[in-house]
Design a protein around this motif. Structure first.
Motif, PDB file in Angstrom:
ATOM      1  N   LYS A  35      -8.256  -1.086  -3.739  1.00 45.57           N
ATOM      2  CA  LYS A  35      -9.772  -0.989  -3.771  1.00 45.57           C
ATOM      3  C   LYS A  35      -9.777   0.503  -3.237  1.00 45.57           C
ATOM      4  O   LYS A  35     -10.578  -0.312  -2.237  1.00 45.57           O
ATOM      5  CB  LYS A  35      -9.759  -2.444  -2.836  1.00 45.57           C
ATOM      6  CG  LYS A  35      -9.015  -3.663  -3.825  1.00 45.57           C
ATOM      7  CD  LYS A  35      -9.622  -4.229  -3.497  1.00 45.57           C
ATOM      8  CE  LYS A  35      -9.188  -6.178  -3.811  1.00 45.57           C
ATOM      9  NZ  LYS A  35      -9.253  -6.755  -2.743  1.00 45.57           N
ATOM     10  N   ALA A  36      -9.047   1.300  -3.523  1.00 43.60           N
ATOM     11  CA  ALA A  36      -9.170   2.777  -2.682  1.00 43.60           C
ATOM     12  C   ALA A  36      -8.226   3.612  -3.335  1.00 43.60           C
ATOM     13  O   ALA A  36      -7.974   3.363  -3.587  1.00 43.60           O
ATOM     14  CB  ALA A  36      -8.653   2.293  -1.067  1.00 43.60           C
ATOM     15  N   ALA A  37      -9.196   4.936  -2.729  1.00 40.93           N
ATOM     16  CA  ALA A  37      -8.389   5.994  -3.651  1.00 40.93           C
ATOM     17  C   ALA A  37      -8.840   6.802  -2.104  1.00 40.93           C
ATOM     18  O   ALA A  37      -9.786   7.026  -1.161  1.00 40.93           O
ATOM     19  CB  ALA A  37      -9.587   6.696  -4.588  1.00 40.93           C
ATOM     20  N   VAL A  38      -7.438   7.233  -1.916  1.00 41.47           N
ATOM     21  CA  VAL A  38      -7.517   9.128  -0.514  1.00 41.47           C
ATOM     22  C   VAL A  38      -6.694  10.088  -1.420  1.00 41.47           C
ATOM     23  O   VAL A  38      -6.138  10.231  -1.748  1.00 41.47           O
ATOM     24  CB  VAL A  38      -6.191   8.307   0.299  1.00 41.47           C
ATOM     25  CG1 VAL A  38      -6.826   9.358   1.772  1.00 41.47           C
ATOM     26  CG2 VAL A  38      -6.318   6.964   0.544  1.00 41.47           C
ATOM     27  N   SER A  39      -8.093  11.148  -1.046  1.00 43.70           N
ATOM     28  CA  SER A  39      -7.778  12.918  -0.887  1.00 43.70           C
ATOM     29  C   SER A  39      -7.940  13.456  -0.305  1.00 43.70           C
ATOM     30  O   SER A  39      -8.359  12.779   1.287  1.00 43.70           O
ATOM     31  CB  SER A  39      -8.714  13.043  -2.045  1.00 43.70           C
ATOM     32  OG  SER A  39      -8.922  12.310  -3.649  1.00 43.70           O
ATOM     33  N   VAL A  40      -7.372  14.508  -0.198  1.00 44.65           N
ATOM     34  CA  VAL A  40      -7.380  15.372   1.354  1.00 44.65           C
ATOM     35  C   VAL A  40      -8.005  17.092   0.478  1.00 44.65           C
ATOM     36  O   VAL A  40      -7.515  17.060  -0.889  1.00 44.65           O
ATOM     37  CB  VAL A  40      -5.992  16.083   1.091  1.00 44.65           C
ATOM     38  CG1 VAL A  40      -5.186  16.758   0.843  1.00 44.65           C
ATOM     39  CG2 VAL A  40      -6.519  16.909   2.914  1.00 44.65           C
ATOM     40  N   SER A  41      -9.195  17.186   0.914  1.00 39.01           N
ATOM     41  CA  SER A  41      -9.514  18.728  -0.030  1.00 39.01           C
ATOM     42  C   SER A  41      -9.737  19.095   1.249  1.00 39.01           C
ATOM     43  O   SER A  41      -9.497  19.543   2.496  1.00 39.01           O
ATOM     44  CB  SER A  41     -11.405  18.267  -0.335  1.00 39.01           C
ATOM     45  OG  SER A  41     -11.567  17.235  -1.514  1.00 39.01           O
ATOM     46  N   THR A  42      -9.490  21.147   0.590  1.00 35.18           N
ATOM     47  CA  THR A  42      -9.131  22.258   1.502  1.00 35.18           C
ATOM     48  C   THR A  42     -10.905  23.100   0.785  1.00 35.18           C
ATOM     49  O   THR A  42     -10.688  23.137  -0.326  1.00 35.18           O
ATOM     50  CB  THR A  42      -8.097  22.986   0.701  1.00 35.18           C
ATOM     51  OG1 THR A  42      -6.772  22.212   1.134  1.00 35.18           O
ATOM     52  CG2 THR A  42      -8.242  23.881   1.715  1.00 35.18           C
TER      53      THR A  42
END
Length: 124
Positions: A35-42
C-alpha cells in the motif's frame, strides 16, 4: 522484514522529470509494502518536474538542499528546505524545481488506495 540496500534500489525515470535521478527503495517493483512506495530522488541544479497531477496521495520530505514547489490551484510558490515535508492528495497538480547550484534530495512516499496491490496506480 524486507531489506533493500542502497545499491539494490531500482532506478526509474518518472514521467515529466528532467535532470532527476529517482531510485525505488520500497514497494512497487522492489517488493515490500502493498500500500505504499518509497523513493529517493536527487535533483541536480536546474532540474525540474513539469506540472502534473500526483498519481497517489504523496508525501515529500526534503533530505538535503532546497526545492521550489508550485501548486497549481492558486497557491504561492513554496521553498522547501532540509526536513520540510508536504502532503499532496492524489490528483493535485504540482511542479518542482531546483533553482540552486547544489543538489537536492527528496524522499517520496506514495500511498496507494486501501485495498492493496490490485488498486495501485499502474505507473508507481
Amino acid at each position: 522484514m524486507h531489506l533493500i540496500r542502497a545499491a539494490q534500489a531500482v532506478p526509474y525515470q518518472a514521467h515529466g522529470h528532467t535532470g532527476v535521478d529517482s531510485r525505488r527503495l520500497q514497494g512497487s517493483e522492489v517488493g515490500g509494502p502493498d500500500k505504499a512506495a518509497v523513493s529517493v530522488s536527487t535533483y541536480l541544479p536546474g532540474s525540474a518536474v513539469a506540472a502534473s497531477p500526483t498519481a497517489a496521495d504523496t508525501i515529500y520530505v526534503v533530505l538535503a538542499g532546497e526545492l521550489e514547489l508550485n501548486g497549481h490551484l492558486g497557491e504561492a510558490s513554496l521553498t522547501l528546505a532540509a526536513h520540510d515535508s508536504v502532503f499532496l492528495p492524489r490528483g493535485e497538480v504540482r511542479s518542482l524545481r531546483n533553482r540552486t547550484a547544489e543538489n537536492a534530495m527528496l524522499l517520496v512516499v506514495l500511498l496507494t488506495e486501501i485495498g492493496g496491490a490490485d488498486e495501485r496506480p499502474a505507473h508507481l
